[in-house]
Design an enzyme around this catalytic site. Structure first.
Site, PDB file in Angstrom:
ATOM      1  N   HIS A  36       7.400  27.313  43.353  1.00 46.68           N
ATOM      2  CA  HIS A  36       5.965  27.371  43.040  1.00 46.68           C
ATOM      3  C   HIS A  36       5.171  28.057  44.160  1.00 46.68           C
ATOM      4  O   HIS A  36       4.769  27.386  45.116  1.00 46.68           O
ATOM      5  CB  HIS A  36       5.423  25.955  42.839  1.00 46.68           C
ATOM      6  CG  HIS A  36       5.896  25.317  41.572  1.00 46.68           C
ATOM      7  ND1 HIS A  36       5.215  25.424  40.379  1.00 46.68           N
ATOM      8  CD2 HIS A  36       6.998  24.590  41.304  1.00 46.68           C
ATOM      9  CE1 HIS A  36       5.871  24.787  39.432  1.00 46.68           C
ATOM     10  NE2 HIS A  36       6.964  24.268  39.967  1.00 46.68           N
TER      11      HIS A  36
ATOM     12  N   ASP B 257     -23.304  20.761  39.521  1.00 43.28           N
ATOM     13  CA  ASP B 257     -23.262  21.739  38.434  1.00 43.28           C
ATOM     14  C   ASP B 257     -24.645  21.983  37.818  1.00 43.28           C
ATOM     15  O   ASP B 257     -25.069  23.127  37.671  1.00 43.28           O
ATOM     16  CB  ASP B 257     -22.273  21.291  37.348  1.00 43.28           C
ATOM     17  CG  ASP B 257     -20.896  21.007  37.926  1.00 43.28           C
ATOM     18  OD1 ASP B 257     -20.603  21.546  39.014  1.00 43.28           O
ATOM     19  OD2 ASP B 257     -20.124  20.252  37.313  1.00 43.28           O
TER      20      ASP B 257
ATOM     21  N   GLY C 285     -29.092  16.283  39.246  1.00 43.49           N
ATOM     22  CA  GLY C 285     -29.013  16.244  40.703  1.00 43.49           C
ATOM     23  C   GLY C 285     -27.584  16.414  41.181  1.00 43.49           C
ATOM     24  O   GLY C 285     -27.315  16.481  42.368  1.00 43.49           O
TER      25      GLY C 285
ATOM     26  N   CYS D  29       8.683  28.854  37.649  1.00 45.79           N
ATOM     27  CA  CYS D  29       9.414  27.647  37.246  1.00 45.79           C
ATOM     28  C   CYS D  29       9.783  27.697  35.757  1.00 45.79           C
ATOM     29  O   CYS D  29      10.594  28.521  35.370  1.00 45.79           O
ATOM     30  CB  CYS D  29       8.604  26.403  37.615  1.00 45.79           C
ATOM     31  SG  CYS D  29       9.605  24.911  37.567  1.00 45.79           S
ATOM     32  N   TYR D  30       9.175  26.862  34.908  1.00 49.17           N
ATOM     33  CA  TYR D  30       9.510  26.937  33.478  1.00 49.17           C
ATOM     34  C   TYR D  30       9.249  28.360  32.960  1.00 49.17           C
ATOM     35  O   TYR D  30      10.002  28.879  32.130  1.00 49.17           O
ATOM     36  CB  TYR D  30       8.669  25.928  32.683  1.00 49.17           C
ATOM     37  CG  TYR D  30       8.920  26.000  31.188  1.00 49.17           C
ATOM     38  CD1 TYR D  30      10.033  25.397  30.618  1.00 49.17           C
ATOM     39  CD2 TYR D  30       8.053  26.715  30.354  1.00 49.17           C
ATOM     40  CE1 TYR D  30      10.284  25.488  29.253  1.00 49.17           C
ATOM     41  CE2 TYR D  30       8.296  26.805  28.984  1.00 49.17           C
ATOM     42  CZ  TYR D  30       9.414  26.179  28.442  1.00 49.17           C
ATOM     43  OH  TYR D  30       9.660  26.283  27.090  1.00 49.17           O
TER      44      TYR D  30
ATOM     45  N   GLY E  55       6.085  24.139  33.418  1.00 50.76           N
ATOM     46  CA  GLY E  55       5.898  23.209  32.303  1.00 50.76           C
ATOM     47  C   GLY E  55       6.990  22.161  32.375  1.00 50.76           C
ATOM     48  O   GLY E  55       8.013  22.379  33.030  1.00 50.76           O
TER      49      GLY E  55
ATOM     50  N   GLU F 135       2.155  28.877  44.130  1.00 46.21           N
ATOM     51  CA  GLU F 135       0.751  28.426  44.121  1.00 46.21           C
ATOM     52  C   GLU F 135       0.524  27.165  44.946  1.00 46.21           C
ATOM     53  O   GLU F 135      -0.611  26.819  45.278  1.00 46.21           O
ATOM     54  CB  GLU F 135       0.269  28.207  42.676  1.00 46.21           C
ATOM     55  CG  GLU F 135       0.830  26.974  41.959  1.00 46.21           C
ATOM     56  CD  GLU F 135       2.222  27.178  41.353  1.00 46.21           C
ATOM     57  OE1 GLU F 135       2.937  28.098  41.795  1.00 46.21           O
ATOM     58  OE2 GLU F 135       2.602  26.405  40.464  1.00 46.21           O
TER      59      GLU F 135
ATOM     60  N   LYS G  86     -14.900  24.454  40.335  1.00 45.87           N
ATOM     61  CA  LYS G  86     -15.853  23.687  41.147  1.00 45.87           C
ATOM     62  C   LYS G  86     -16.117  24.331  42.511  1.00 45.87           C
ATOM     63  O   LYS G  86     -17.256  24.419  42.961  1.00 45.87           O
ATOM     64  CB  LYS G  86     -15.293  22.272  41.355  1.00 45.87           C
ATOM     65  CG  LYS G  86     -16.291  21.295  41.886  1.00 45.87           C
ATOM     66  CD  LYS G  86     -17.133  20.809  40.744  1.00 45.87           C
ATOM     67  CE  LYS G  86     -18.093  19.728  41.120  1.00 45.87           C
ATOM     68  NZ  LYS G  86     -18.723  19.177  39.903  1.00 45.87           N
TER      69      LYS G  86
END
Ligand code: XMP
Length: 510
Positions: A168, A226, A223, A81-82, A54, A170, A366
């Site tokens: 981090h 999703d 189209g 981190c934060y 953060g 990630e 996604k």
């Protein structure tokens, strides 16, 4: 199913953390720190919690804090981190800030032997982005990593299974980040890998088969990825009780309407109604040049067309929407300014009444939606289709929209996309298209003077479309596109390439 909670303190990589966990086939969900209590966390039965980064400093009174009871809840926690600093602060450690202690970017980290660092070499590259740092680990915690500038780049409390890292894991720049996340999930939290897309499909289809039995179901198919995946999933669950309405507003790319009709109507045998509403939309847009006004007109007209169409279908109880997970996450950040009023089919239900709205994809990112799409047999081109805005080419024709301008743009855009595809560069750029500017310029063809439109080509490279770089497409591709467009499309005398990043520009021109 085993679940991990990503407790959001407003960091920029929060969705990335959840995706990294899910890549390991463990379900992760994100909740803002002020939207879930310790009791709720315990009751849900999360196998582990990750405190995100953060932008704040823990001593700032306005910074996000959390009840220290979470540290005693018996659930393993990883603070990043934060999140690491907050854990230290909550447990009675000291966080400091010093200008010369800040680290940004790739940094060498030295780790000790620890369950969190299993298979991580003593020395490796990690990604840092901080000024504050833990200067004194809390009582009961032991330091397990450091860098040249940061004396406590990692800490743990063995008994309480609490871990903190200043870097981090990630972010892909952290070379052993995935290993660290895996260690937390499997060595510390003992998670099962039960988040798999095949299971998701089976579970979802079964669930809606029972839930929607005998009900009439409606879906607005655009189209896009999703709504297409939602349509095929629901078709498997309720078959002919599902009707998909595809509003062709005349603002689609070349041959797109036919492709949608062929794929879903003929291919998947879905009950599909294609509404050819080009005239309605173009009439409403006549004389309109202001971008926001265009967007609003299209959004409103879309609802009218959809409403008129669904009236003809008799009573419908259920509306399906292709909402995905990033749309439903309530982040730990404040509100941001509206730059454009985005429109997609999600704006429908407020004025129409249904018994229920179902959102079969609301738990998926996604890339997971795409994986489901592939597994359902939706054509690869559609599953990997670049984003296309709800208002379609209307935001790519600058100034007044006419059928003539749309047709010119459709041809130029098709050529550009064909050339990018031919060069095998579809993966190099995340979105690429042509824009019909409202500028005309003088040209010469044969021996004659021409006075045609200027086409702008745009290609961007981005992770999240919040920021974007203009893609460095090879000159040869740009040259071939330019030459073909000016030769093959009547009405164009000049082609330019847009070299603006976002910010300051946006991806679309309007
Ligand atoms: P901007 O132009 O805002 O675009 O930088 C960021 C991304 O959003 C897409 N976009 C839209 N998508 N409805 C949508 O569904 C819209 O109204 C809309 N406007 C922009 C744009 O294509 C890009 O991918």
């Amino acid at each position: 199913m085993d679940k991990i909670l990503v407790l959001d303190f407003g960091g920029q990589y929060n969705q990335l953390i959840a995706r990294r966990v899910r890549e390991q086939h463990v379900y992760a969900e994100i909740k803002a720190y002020n939207k879930i209590t310790v009791e709720e966390i315990v009751k849900t039965g999360y196998k582990g919690v990750i405190f995100t980064g953060g932008p704040n400093s823990v001593y700032d009174p306005a910074s996000p804090h959390y009840s220290p009871e979470i540290l005693n809840a018996g659930i393993p926690i990883l603070g990043i981190c934060y999140g690491d600093q907050l854990m230290a602060y909550m447990a009675g450690g000291v966080v400091d800030s010093a200008e010369n202690s800040s680290e940004y970017g790739k940094t060498l980290v030295y780790v000790d032997e620890n369950i969190l660092f299993k298979d991580v070499p003593t020395e490796s590259v990690c990604f840092m982005s901080h000024t504050d740092y833990v200067s004194k680990a809390p009582e009961g915690f032991e330091i397990i990593a450091h860098t040249d500038k940061c004396p406590c780049a990692g800490m743990w409390n063995e008994k309480r299974k609490l871990f903190g890292v200043q870097f981090h894991p990630e972010v892909t720049h952290t070379v052993y980040g995935t290993t660290i996340i895996k260690n937390f999930l499997f060595e510390v939290c003992n998670c099962n890998q039960d988040w798999k897309m095949d299971d998701f499909i089976e579970r979802t289809v079964d669930f809606y088969k029972k839930k929607l039995e005998g009900k009439k179901v409606l879906l607005a198919l655009s189209g896009g990825v999703d709504s297409s995946v939602a349509a095929v999933l629901l078709n498997k669950a309720v078959g002919s009780n599902l009707t998909c309405v595809f509003v062709d507003h005349g603002l689609l790319r070349k041959d797109e309407g036919d492709f949608v009709e062929d794929t879903f109507g003929d291919g998947f045998g879905i009950n599909l109604i294609r509404v050819n509403a080009e005239e309605r939309f173009l009439n409403k847009l006549k004389g309109v040049t202001e971008p926001e006004q265009k967007r609003k007109i299209i959004g409103a007209e879309f609802i009218h067309v959809f409403e008129d169409e669904s009236k003809n279908l008799g009573e419908i109880q259920i509306l399906v929407q292709g909402t995905i997970y990033p749309d439903v996450i309530e982040s730990g950040k404040g509100d941001s300014a509206v730059i454009k009023s985005h429109h997609n089919v999600g704006g429908l239900p407020s004025i129409m009444s249904f018994e229920e709205i179902v959102e079969p994809l609301r738990d998926l990112f996604k890339d997971e939606v795409r994986e489901v799409g592939e597994k359902l047999g939706i054509p690869h081109d559609l599953v990997w289709r670049q984003p296309f805005p709800g208002p379609g080419l209307a935001v790519r024709v600058i100034g007044e929209i006419t059928k003539e301008k749309l047709d010119i743009l459709r041809e130029a855009d098709a050529i550009f996309r064909e050339e990018v595809a031919k060069a095998g560069l579809e993966k190099m750029t995340n979105q690429y298209f042509a824009v019909l500017t409202n500028t005309r310029s003088v040209g010469v063809m044969g021996d004659a003077r021409t006075y045609g439109y200027t086409i702008a080509l745009r290609a961007v490279t981005t992770d999240d479309f919040m920021t974007a770089e203009w893609t460095r497409l090879p000159f040869e591709v740009l040259e071939r596109s330019s030459s073909r467009i000016t030769n093959e499309v009547k009405g164009i005398s000049r082609v330019v390439y847009d070299i603006t990043s976002k910010p300051p520009a946006t991806v679309e021109w309007e």
